[in-house]
Scaffold this motif. Structure first.
Motif, PDB file in Angstrom:
ATOM      1  N   ILE A   1       0.976  -1.103  -0.080  1.00  0.00           N
ATOM      2  CA  ILE A   1      -0.180  -0.070   0.165  1.00  0.00           C
ATOM      3  C   ILE A   1       0.704   1.547   0.078  1.00  0.00           C
ATOM      4  CG2 ILE A   1      -1.700   1.249   1.193  1.00  0.00           C
ATOM      5  CD1 ILE A   1      -2.603  -1.474   0.024  1.00  0.00           C
ATOM      6  N   PRO A   2       1.813   1.393   0.769  1.00  0.00           N
ATOM      7  CA  PRO A   2       2.794   2.554   0.922  1.00  0.00           C
ATOM      8  C   PRO A   2       3.406   2.710  -0.670  1.00  0.00           C
ATOM      9  CG  PRO A   2       3.153   1.320   2.729  1.00  0.00           C
ATOM     10  CD  PRO A   2       2.328   0.532   1.901  1.00  0.00           C
ATOM     11  N   THR A   3       3.570   1.741  -1.307  1.00  0.00           N
ATOM     12  CA  THR A   3       4.415   1.619  -2.831  1.00  0.00           C
ATOM     13  C   THR A   3       3.461   2.432  -3.712  1.00  0.00           C
ATOM     14  OG1 THR A   3       5.982  -0.120  -2.264  1.00  0.00           O
ATOM     15  CG2 THR A   3       5.173   0.371  -4.645  1.00  0.00           C
ATOM     16  N   LEU A   4       2.068   1.712  -3.442  1.00  0.00           N
ATOM     17  CA  LEU A   4       0.887   2.257  -4.456  1.00  0.00           C
ATOM     18  C   LEU A   4       0.762   3.795  -4.028  1.00  0.00           C
ATOM     19  CD1 LEU A   4      -1.627   2.269  -6.303  1.00  0.00           C
ATOM     20  CD2 LEU A   4      -2.857   1.432  -4.494  1.00  0.00           C
ATOM     21  N   GLU A   5       0.671   4.148  -2.975  1.00  0.00           N
ATOM     22  CA  GLU A   5       0.702   5.741  -2.786  1.00  0.00           C
ATOM     23  C   GLU A   5       1.893   6.569  -3.049  1.00  0.00           C
ATOM     24  OE1 GLU A   5      -2.169   7.215  -2.003  1.00  0.00           O
ATOM     25  OE2 GLU A   5      -2.974   5.329  -2.272  1.00  0.00           O
ATOM     26  N   THR A   6       2.931   5.954  -2.906  1.00  0.00           N
ATOM     27  CA  THR A   6       4.193   6.544  -3.446  1.00  0.00           C
ATOM     28  C   THR A   6       4.122   6.590  -4.844  1.00  0.00           C
ATOM     29  OG1 THR A   6       5.343   5.872  -1.553  1.00  0.00           O
ATOM     30  CG2 THR A   6       6.544   6.547  -3.516  1.00  0.00           C
ATOM     31  N   MET A   7       3.978   5.766  -5.646  1.00  0.00           N
ATOM     32  CA  MET A   7       3.964   5.859  -7.255  1.00  0.00           C
ATOM     33  C   MET A   7       2.639   6.738  -7.490  1.00  0.00           C
ATOM     34  SD  MET A   7       6.229   3.839  -8.084  1.00  0.00           S
ATOM     35  CE  MET A   7       5.728   3.603  -9.839  1.00  0.00           C
ATOM     36  N   ALA A   8       1.644   7.065  -6.892  1.00  0.00           N
ATOM     37  CA  ALA A   8       0.591   7.884  -7.190  1.00  0.00           C
ATOM     38  C   ALA A   8       1.200   9.167  -6.878  1.00  0.00           C
ATOM     39  CB  ALA A   8      -0.679   7.762  -6.505  1.00  0.00           C
ATOM     40  N   ALA A   9       1.667   9.493  -5.699  1.00  0.00           N
ATOM     41  CA  ALA A   9       2.380  10.803  -5.529  1.00  0.00           C
ATOM     42  C   ALA A   9       3.396  11.067  -6.423  1.00  0.00           C
ATOM     43  CB  ALA A   9       2.962  10.821  -4.175  1.00  0.00           C
ATOM     44  N   VAL A  10       4.234  10.326  -6.943  1.00  0.00           N
ATOM     45  CA  VAL A  10       5.224  10.556  -7.894  1.00  0.00           C
ATOM     46  C   VAL A  10       4.505  11.008  -9.250  1.00  0.00           C
ATOM     47  CG1 VAL A  10       7.170   9.471  -9.402  1.00  0.00           C
ATOM     48  CG2 VAL A  10       7.036   9.137  -6.964  1.00  0.00           C
ATOM     49  N   SER A  11       3.298  10.322  -9.659  1.00  0.00           N
ATOM     50  CA  SER A  11       2.936  10.906 -10.875  1.00  0.00           C
ATOM     51  C   SER A  11       2.276  12.035 -10.756  1.00  0.00           C
ATOM     52  CB  SER A  11       1.775   9.676 -11.151  1.00  0.00           C
ATOM     53  OG  SER A  11       0.665   9.834 -10.400  1.00  0.00           O
ATOM     54  N   LEU A  12       1.775  12.634  -9.553  1.00  0.00           N
ATOM     55  CA  LEU A  12       1.342  13.916  -9.427  1.00  0.00           C
ATOM     56  C   LEU A  12       2.535  14.874  -9.371  1.00  0.00           C
ATOM     57  CD1 LEU A  12      -1.098  13.146  -6.472  1.00  0.00           C
ATOM     58  CD2 LEU A  12      -1.977  14.158  -8.742  1.00  0.00           C
ATOM     59  N   LEU A  13       3.486  14.727  -8.845  1.00  0.00           N
ATOM     60  CA  LEU A  13       4.697  15.557  -8.847  1.00  0.00           C
ATOM     61  C   LEU A  13       5.319  15.738 -10.530  1.00  0.00           C
ATOM     62  CD1 LEU A  13       6.665  14.093  -5.768  1.00  0.00           C
ATOM     63  CD2 LEU A  13       5.725  16.232  -6.014  1.00  0.00           C
ATOM     64  N   ARG A  14       5.416  14.624 -11.122  1.00  0.00           N
ATOM     65  CA  ARG A  14       5.702  14.767 -12.436  1.00  0.00           C
ATOM     66  C   ARG A  14       4.750  15.543 -13.272  1.00  0.00           C
ATOM     67  NH1 ARG A  14       8.639   9.040 -14.123  1.00  0.00           N
ATOM     68  NH2 ARG A  14       8.555   9.803 -16.087  1.00  0.00           N
ATOM     69  N   GLU A  15       3.490  15.464 -12.918  1.00  0.00           N
ATOM     70  CA  GLU A  15       2.267  16.189 -13.642  1.00  0.00           C
ATOM     71  C   GLU A  15       2.528  17.631 -13.343  1.00  0.00           C
ATOM     72  OE1 GLU A  15      -2.569  16.486 -13.821  1.00  0.00           O
ATOM     73  OE2 GLU A  15      -1.530  14.777 -12.833  1.00  0.00           O
ATOM     74  N   HIS A  16       2.398  17.966 -12.003  1.00  0.00           N
ATOM     75  CA  HIS A  16       2.491  19.356 -11.641  1.00  0.00           C
ATOM     76  C   HIS A  16       3.754  20.053 -11.393  1.00  0.00           C
ATOM     77  CE1 HIS A  16      -1.908  19.073 -10.876  1.00  0.00           C
ATOM     78  NE2 HIS A  16      -1.848  17.831 -10.392  1.00  0.00           N
ATOM     79  N   LEU A  17       4.721  19.356 -11.172  1.00  0.00           N
ATOM     80  CA  LEU A  17       6.102  20.007 -10.865  1.00  0.00           C
ATOM     81  C   LEU A  17       7.292  19.270 -11.686  1.00  0.00           C
ATOM     82  CD1 LEU A  17       5.940  20.229  -7.075  1.00  0.00           C
ATOM     83  CD2 LEU A  17       5.630  22.092  -8.683  1.00  0.00           C
ATOM     84  N   PRO A  18       6.818  19.399 -12.944  1.00  0.00           N
ATOM     85  CA  PRO A  18       7.900  18.552 -14.092  1.00  0.00           C
ATOM     86  C   PRO A  18       9.379  18.685 -14.023  1.00  0.00           C
ATOM     87  CG  PRO A  18       6.488  20.193 -15.345  1.00  0.00           C
ATOM     88  CD  PRO A  18       6.056  19.957 -13.827  1.00  0.00           C
ATOM     89  N   GLU A  19       9.611  19.879 -13.565  1.00  0.00           N
ATOM     90  CA  GLU A  19      11.275  20.295 -13.453  1.00  0.00           C
ATOM     91  C   GLU A  19      11.945  19.502 -11.942  1.00  0.00           C
ATOM     92  OE1 GLU A  19      12.855  21.926 -15.710  1.00  0.00           O
ATOM     93  OE2 GLU A  19      10.693  21.913 -16.671  1.00  0.00           O
ATOM     94  N   LEU A  20      10.953  19.031 -11.021  1.00  0.00           N
ATOM     95  CA  LEU A  20      11.490  18.382  -9.880  1.00  0.00           C
ATOM     96  C   LEU A  20      11.968  17.180 -10.216  1.00  0.00           C
ATOM     97  CD1 LEU A  20      11.369  18.892  -6.811  1.00  0.00           C
ATOM     98  CD2 LEU A  20       9.620  17.376  -6.878  1.00  0.00           C
ATOM     99  N   LYS A  21      13.240  16.807  -9.802  1.00  0.00           N
ATOM    100  CA  LYS A  21      14.124  15.778 -10.357  1.00  0.00           C
ATOM    101  C   LYS A  21      13.663  14.622  -8.749  1.00  0.00           C
ATOM    102  CE  LYS A  21      17.758  17.591 -12.818  1.00  0.00           C
ATOM    103  NZ  LYS A  21      17.255  18.686 -12.895  1.00  0.00           N
TER     104      LYS A  21
END
Length: 294
Positions: free
Chosen positions: A135-155
């Motif tokens: 479950i933590p992996t699922l939430e982390t992956m979803a969070a990463v997809s949001l970061l890449r969508e809304h903050l694309p310059e963030l590494k």
């Protein structure tokens, strides 16, 4: 019973004429994060905390993030001798983040960077998103997809941990990482947002000697819950994808000023998802139907 068996294995390992016996494989499949029928009284992921107190020569703890890693871990544990192997994996259908060949490699090393989910190479990451548990992996992956969508310059670097004992120093556990190996996964001067299956303090306990421990922020179970939907459970304990994104914005130096609108959006998403569960008794479609977009 676990206590007695672990102590017996420890003592008999020191008796030369005792032959190794098959390992005790303890599968924990009733998880704190899925409480559709059981209430708050059934919620306690603390068995892992108790297990890791026993001798390092005996204890192993695995939290496979998907179906293929579970198969690989189970195969390894069933072949092993003279250990207590604790495997934490839920009863619900699992994601397949990795192919079988990838899963075998990932489980063999115990912890590693998921390059296909990260966007930091070849540079240093701005933040490390670490996870341990399905479950933590699922939430982390979803969070990463949001970061890449809304903050694309963030590494962003994604690190998944299957073998919990890899977090300890090699001087404390046979599976432990050396400091250079640990620092290569978790750079000393970068914030690490760590989503963990159980009580957050255990991750701090296992890593307190690491050079970058002051930059480690752990999310996990914090004694909040009831009979409710899966996503509401993670929201109650601040382990949800929206809160993880907010943690990144709060902890990456200089990001709060430029990403205030994203942080507010994440807070609003939490409110709307909670309202949806209260009205409909199930999680919102954007949660239920979410898929990894990259």
């Amino acid at each position: 019973m676990f206590n007695q068996h672990a102590k017996w294995l420890k003592v008999t390992r020191e008796i030369p004429w005792r032959r190794p016996v098959a390992s005790l494989n303890y599968l924990l499949s009733s998880l704190v994060w899925r409480q559709d029928h059981n209430g708050f009284s059934h919620q306690d992921p603390g068995f892992i905390d108790h297990v890791v107190n026993k001798k390092a020569t005996i204890i192993r703890a695995y939290l496979p993030p998907d179906t293929n890693t579970l198969l690989s871990v189970a195969d390894h544990c069933l072949r092993s001798r003279h250990y207590v192997n604790v495997i934490v994996a839920g009863k619900q259908p699992q994601w397949n983040w990795l192919t079988m060949d990838e899963a075998i490699i990932h489980c063999t090393r115990g912890a590693g960077i998921w390059e296909w989910a990260s966007n930091d190479a070849p540079d240093a990451p701005d933040v490390v998103m670490a996870c341990c548990g399905d479950i933590p992996t699922l939430e982390t992956m979803a969070a990463v997809s949001l970061l890449r969508e809304h903050l694309p310059e963030l590494k962003v670097r994604v690190v998944n941990v299957v073998d919990l004992m890899r977090l300890q120093p090699e001087t404390e556990h046979p599976h432990g990482m050396s400091d250079p190996e640990f620092d290569a996964l978790f750079p000393v001067d970068r914030p690490v947002i760590f989503a963990y299956h159980g009580y957050p303090w255990l991750i701090h306990r296992l890593t307190y000697r690491r050079h970058g421990h002051h930059n480690l922020h752990v999310r996990g179970y914090k004694e909040e819950g009831t009979t409710t939907t899966p996503f509401d459970m993670v929201m109650l304990n601040d382990l949800d994808r929206f809160h993880l994104v907010m943690d990144v914005i709060d902890r990456v130096p200089g990001l709060a000023a430029s990403a205030g609108h994203v942080r507010q959006l994440m807070a609003d998403k939490r409110l709307s998802c909670r309202a949806y569960t209260r009205e409909h008794g199930e999680d919102a479609p954007e949660i239920e139907e979410w898929k990894w977009p990259y």
